[in-house]
Design a protein around this motif. Structure first.
Motif, PDB file in Angstrom:
ATOM      1  N   ILE A  73       0.951  -1.251   0.017  1.00 53.45           N
ATOM      2  CA  ILE A  73       0.053   0.014  -0.155  1.00 53.45           C
ATOM      3  C   ILE A  73       0.763   1.253   0.071  1.00 53.45           C
ATOM      4  O   ILE A  73       0.412   2.324  -0.167  1.00 53.45           O
ATOM      5  CB  ILE A  73      -0.971   0.134   1.377  1.00 53.45           C
ATOM      6  CG1 ILE A  73      -0.174  -0.030   2.604  1.00 53.45           C
ATOM      7  CG2 ILE A  73      -2.006  -1.019   1.218  1.00 53.45           C
ATOM      8  CD1 ILE A  73      -0.902   0.475   3.716  1.00 53.45           C
ATOM      9  N   MET A  74       2.014   1.146   0.252  1.00 52.26           N
ATOM     10  CA  MET A  74       2.999   2.270   0.268  1.00 52.26           C
ATOM     11  C   MET A  74       4.301   1.775  -0.222  1.00 52.26           C
ATOM     12  O   MET A  74       4.658   0.520   0.272  1.00 52.26           O
ATOM     13  CB  MET A  74       3.059   3.316   1.395  1.00 52.26           C
ATOM     14  CG  MET A  74       3.429   2.458   2.597  1.00 52.26           C
ATOM     15  SD  MET A  74       5.185   2.413   3.017  1.00 52.26           S
ATOM     16  CE  MET A  74       5.534   4.246   3.269  1.00 52.26           C
ATOM     17  N   THR A  75       5.139   2.763  -0.354  1.00 52.70           N
ATOM     18  CA  THR A  75       6.780   2.283  -0.858  1.00 52.70           C
ATOM     19  C   THR A  75       7.601   3.640  -0.510  1.00 52.70           C
ATOM     20  O   THR A  75       7.001   4.615  -0.184  1.00 52.70           O
ATOM     21  CB  THR A  75       6.815   1.959  -2.311  1.00 52.70           C
ATOM     22  OG1 THR A  75       8.098   1.280  -2.453  1.00 52.70           O
ATOM     23  CG2 THR A  75       6.485   3.006  -3.120  1.00 52.70           C
ATOM     24  N   GLY A  76       8.692   3.242  -0.147  1.00 55.38           N
ATOM     25  CA  GLY A  76       9.796   4.269   0.040  1.00 55.38           C
ATOM     26  C   GLY A  76       9.780   4.569   1.485  1.00 55.38           C
ATOM     27  O   GLY A  76       8.840   4.092   2.437  1.00 55.38           O
ATOM     28  N   CYS A  77      10.438   5.518   2.057  1.00 53.71           N
ATOM     29  CA  CYS A  77      10.561   5.638   3.290  1.00 53.71           C
ATOM     30  C   CYS A  77      11.299   7.092   3.545  1.00 53.71           C
ATOM     31  O   CYS A  77      12.298   7.499   3.143  1.00 53.71           O
ATOM     32  CB  CYS A  77      11.450   4.889   4.089  1.00 53.71           C
ATOM     33  SG  CYS A  77      11.493   5.174   5.946  1.00 53.71           S
ATOM     34  N   ASP A  78      10.553   7.886   4.575  1.00 53.32           N
ATOM     35  CA  ASP A  78      11.072   9.430   4.795  1.00 53.32           C
ATOM     36  C   ASP A  78      11.752   9.165   6.118  1.00 53.32           C
ATOM     37  O   ASP A  78      12.208  10.242   6.531  1.00 53.32           O
ATOM     38  CB  ASP A  78       9.959  10.311   4.797  1.00 53.32           C
ATOM     39  CG  ASP A  78       9.117  10.638   3.689  1.00 53.32           C
ATOM     40  OD1 ASP A  78       9.687  10.181   2.332  1.00 53.32           O
ATOM     41  OD2 ASP A  78       7.989  10.791   3.695  1.00 53.32           O
ATOM     42  N   LYS A  79      12.160   7.992   6.567  1.00 53.87           N
ATOM     43  CA  LYS A  79      13.100   8.065   8.051  1.00 53.87           C
ATOM     44  C   LYS A  79      14.396   8.084   7.489  1.00 53.87           C
ATOM     45  O   LYS A  79      14.786   8.093   6.119  1.00 53.87           O
ATOM     46  CB  LYS A  79      12.793   6.847   8.749  1.00 53.87           C
ATOM     47  CG  LYS A  79      11.215   6.743   9.065  1.00 53.87           C
ATOM     48  CD  LYS A  79      10.653   7.792  10.157  1.00 53.87           C
ATOM     49  CE  LYS A  79       9.510   7.240  11.111  1.00 53.87           C
ATOM     50  NZ  LYS A  79       8.365   7.856  10.036  1.00 53.87           N
ATOM     51  N   VAL A  80      15.321   8.051   8.270  1.00 52.98           N
ATOM     52  CA  VAL A  80      16.643   8.291   8.035  1.00 52.98           C
ATOM     53  C   VAL A  80      17.645   7.239   8.636  1.00 52.98           C
ATOM     54  O   VAL A  80      18.657   7.603   8.949  1.00 52.98           O
ATOM     55  CB  VAL A  80      17.140   9.616   8.159  1.00 52.98           C
ATOM     56  CG1 VAL A  80      16.608  10.539   7.330  1.00 52.98           C
ATOM     57  CG2 VAL A  80      16.959  10.050   9.819  1.00 52.98           C
ATOM     58  N   CYS A  81      17.159   6.058   8.905  1.00 43.82           N
ATOM     59  CA  CYS A  81      18.026   4.895   9.632  1.00 43.82           C
ATOM     60  C   CYS A  81      19.310   4.824   8.992  1.00 43.82           C
ATOM     61  O   CYS A  81      19.275   4.653   7.846  1.00 43.82           O
ATOM     62  CB  CYS A  81      17.264   3.660   9.811  1.00 43.82           C
ATOM     63  SG  CYS A  81      15.692   3.903  10.532  1.00 43.82           S
ATOM     64  N   THR A  82      20.425   4.937   9.778  1.00 43.29           N
ATOM     65  CA  THR A  82      21.814   5.118   9.151  1.00 43.29           C
ATOM     66  C   THR A  82      22.093   3.880   8.452  1.00 43.29           C
ATOM     67  O   THR A  82      22.953   3.843   7.544  1.00 43.29           O
ATOM     68  CB  THR A  82      22.718   5.733  10.078  1.00 43.29           C
ATOM     69  OG1 THR A  82      22.798   4.887  11.249  1.00 43.29           O
ATOM     70  CG2 THR A  82      22.546   7.069  10.516  1.00 43.29           C
ATOM     71  N   TYR A  83      21.468   2.699   9.102  1.00 39.13           N
ATOM     72  CA  TYR A  83      22.458   1.387   8.221  1.00 39.13           C
ATOM     73  C   TYR A  83      21.254   1.154   7.227  1.00 39.13           C
ATOM     74  O   TYR A  83      21.510   0.085   6.668  1.00 39.13           O
ATOM     75  CB  TYR A  83      21.928   0.540   9.383  1.00 39.13           C
ATOM     76  CG  TYR A  83      20.598   0.237   9.994  1.00 39.13           C
ATOM     77  CD1 TYR A  83      19.411  -0.487   9.366  1.00 39.13           C
ATOM     78  CD2 TYR A  83      20.209   0.897  11.263  1.00 39.13           C
ATOM     79  CE1 TYR A  83      18.332  -0.471   9.736  1.00 39.13           C
ATOM     80  CE2 TYR A  83      19.115   1.064  11.864  1.00 39.13           C
ATOM     81  CZ  TYR A  83      17.991   0.378  11.032  1.00 39.13           C
ATOM     82  OH  TYR A  83      16.764   0.377  11.665  1.00 39.13           O
ATOM     83  N   CYS A  84      20.297   1.666   6.886  1.00 38.64           N
ATOM     84  CA  CYS A  84      19.193   1.115   5.927  1.00 38.64           C
ATOM     85  C   CYS A  84      19.576   1.925   4.448  1.00 38.64           C
ATOM     86  O   CYS A  84      19.618   3.185   4.257  1.00 38.64           O
ATOM     87  CB  CYS A  84      17.930   1.442   6.317  1.00 38.64           C
ATOM     88  SG  CYS A  84      16.463   0.988   5.248  1.00 38.64           S
ATOM     89  N   ILE A  85      19.431   1.221   3.469  1.00 39.77           N
ATOM     90  CA  ILE A  85      19.454   1.422   2.159  1.00 39.77           C
ATOM     91  C   ILE A  85      18.077   1.809   1.574  1.00 39.77           C
ATOM     92  O   ILE A  85      18.063   2.460   0.254  1.00 39.77           O
ATOM     93  CB  ILE A  85      20.251   0.588   1.108  1.00 39.77           C
ATOM     94  CG1 ILE A  85      20.705   0.948  -0.060  1.00 39.77           C
ATOM     95  CG2 ILE A  85      19.313  -0.415   1.133  1.00 39.77           C
ATOM     96  CD1 ILE A  85      21.905   2.056   0.096  1.00 39.77           C
ATOM     97  N   VAL A  86      16.834   1.538   2.002  1.00 40.03           N
ATOM     98  CA  VAL A  86      15.537   1.612   1.454  1.00 40.03           C
ATOM     99  C   VAL A  86      15.471   3.365   1.180  1.00 40.03           C
ATOM    100  O   VAL A  86      15.284   3.532  -0.160  1.00 40.03           O
ATOM    101  CB  VAL A  86      14.525   1.403   2.532  1.00 40.03           C
ATOM    102  CG1 VAL A  86      13.126   1.878   2.010  1.00 40.03           C
ATOM    103  CG2 VAL A  86      14.640  -0.288   2.549  1.00 40.03           C
TER     104      VAL A  86
END
Ligand code: SF4
Length: 363
Positions: A73-86
């Motif tokens: 239902i959604m894609t992408g991410c506006d968070k900024v977790c430093t280990y994550c490539i999403v």
């Protein structure tokens, strides 16, 4: 902006009726896979596109079984977790409009689906043109014939009182809540840019358990992130003992090129990561086993899925907490919700006995 894109897409589909797939820049890297999927399943892709749902919003709907579908239902991410490539690979958050989610879920139910898993990298930050995630869940609960709605993956920051109240009010919503912890050390959470402190995370879970006492809680943990000390690790061990998760996916940290954390040194030696992983794993296994045994003798609602298990006549069933149960049942009961008494445990699978006639949504 979203409406203009939709309009343009509709025009293109009208102009080129033979068009099966429209791919935005967001999905360029998925092109080979999408072409394969169109080749294998032309009808489904074509139908989804013509209904106005775009692969720009979502990957393909997947049918796990005849009765169970995964609906992105959604894609992408506006968070900024430093280990994550999403955030780099998927870009910023895009949510499918609520009316399209509702229409797609209704269509799946018409085709025989009884359980839908809503998917998104950050599913509970869903924002479908003004409809937030709790409201979307309530909308979907109205669909007659839909028996269970689950969702993953949630971020603690978007785990709100509103969402907990909606879960409490609607028995169709799964009683399993997956909320990644990653670390219980505030120092590590800050280095990971998780945007919350451990105490805030813990308070949220306490509130959820207060409102929904039969909720099952699972999590993700990263061990050995850059700069993690014995003290940080011990705080996570302590959190496992305090929260008593029903399940946890525990990962050893490794650098993902292109992430902000790739600039930090991966300075926890491999053998230390392995030892911390083993400690967390053993502790969590013990806790999950104890939690499961506490269910013995309880009668729960469970969905009868399909034949399975080692013994003839056994059917695979799933409780509202998404726990797997094997029970003797007639195959004609597949697709129904029944009451089952949980009696035994083998690894992570319960043995159960059906105790009543069908309840809730049926086939
Ligand atoms: S870990 Fe989850 S919330 Fe964090 S950036 Fe990645 S997708 Fe977003």
């Amino acid at each position: 902006m979203g409406c203009m894109v939709e309009e343009h897409r509709e025009k293109l589909f009208k102009r080129f009726p033979q068009l099966d797939l429209m791919v935005g820049t967001r999905n360029l890297r998925d092109l080979p896979r999408l072409i394969d999927e169109v080749r294998q399943n032309r009808t489904q892709v074509s139908k989804i596109q013509r209904d106005g749902i775009s692969i720009e919003y979502t990957d393909m709907i997947k049918r796990k079984t005849r009765d169970h579908a995964w609906l992105p239902i959604m894609t992408g991410c506006d968070k900024v977790c430093t280990y994550c490539i999403v955030p780099t690979t998927r870009g910023s958050e895009v949510s499918m409009p609520a009316r399209d989610v509702y229409r797609e879920a209704s269509r799946l139910v018409d085709e025989g689906v009884r359980r839908i898993m809503l998917l998104g990298q950050n599913v509970n930050s869903y924002n479908g043109i003004g409809t937030r995630f709790p409201q979307l869940l309530e909308m979907l609960c109205e669909i007659e014939g839909l028996g269970r709605i689950s969702f993953t993956t949630s971020h603690p920051q978007d785990a709100t009182e509103d969402l907990f109240q909606v879960i409490k009010r609607n028995s169709k919503i799964s009683r399993r809540f997956h909320l990644p912890l990653q670390s219980a050390s505030d120092r590590m959470l800050k280095r990971m840019k998780r945007l919350h402190r451990f105490s805030e995370y813990q308070e949220k879970l306490e509130r959820l358990r207060q409102l929904v006492p039969d909720i099952s809680i699972t999590t993700d943990i990263i061990t050995g992130f850059s700069g993690e000390t014995d003290d940080d690790h011990n705080q996570t061990m302590k959190a496992l003992r305090a929260i008593r998760y029903d399940g946890a996916y525990i990962f050893k940290y490794s650098i993902r090129p292109g992430t902000p954390a790739a600039k930090l040194s991966d300075n926890v030696p491999e053998e230390v990561k392995a030892e911390r992983h083993a400690q967390l794993f053993e502790l969590q296994k013990k806790i999950a086993g104890e939690n499961s045994k506490a269910w013995f003798g309880r009668v729960v609602d469970a969905f009868v899925e399909q034949p399975g298990g080692r013994e003839p006549g056994q059917m695979i069933c799933w409780t509202n907490q998404e726990k797997k149960v094997l029970a003797q049942a007639d195959p004609s009961m597949a697709g129904r919700f029944l009451k089952i008494r949980l009696e035994s445990l083998r690894h992570e699978t319960f043995g159960g006995v059906i105790v009543n006639a069908p309840v809730g949504a049926t086939s």
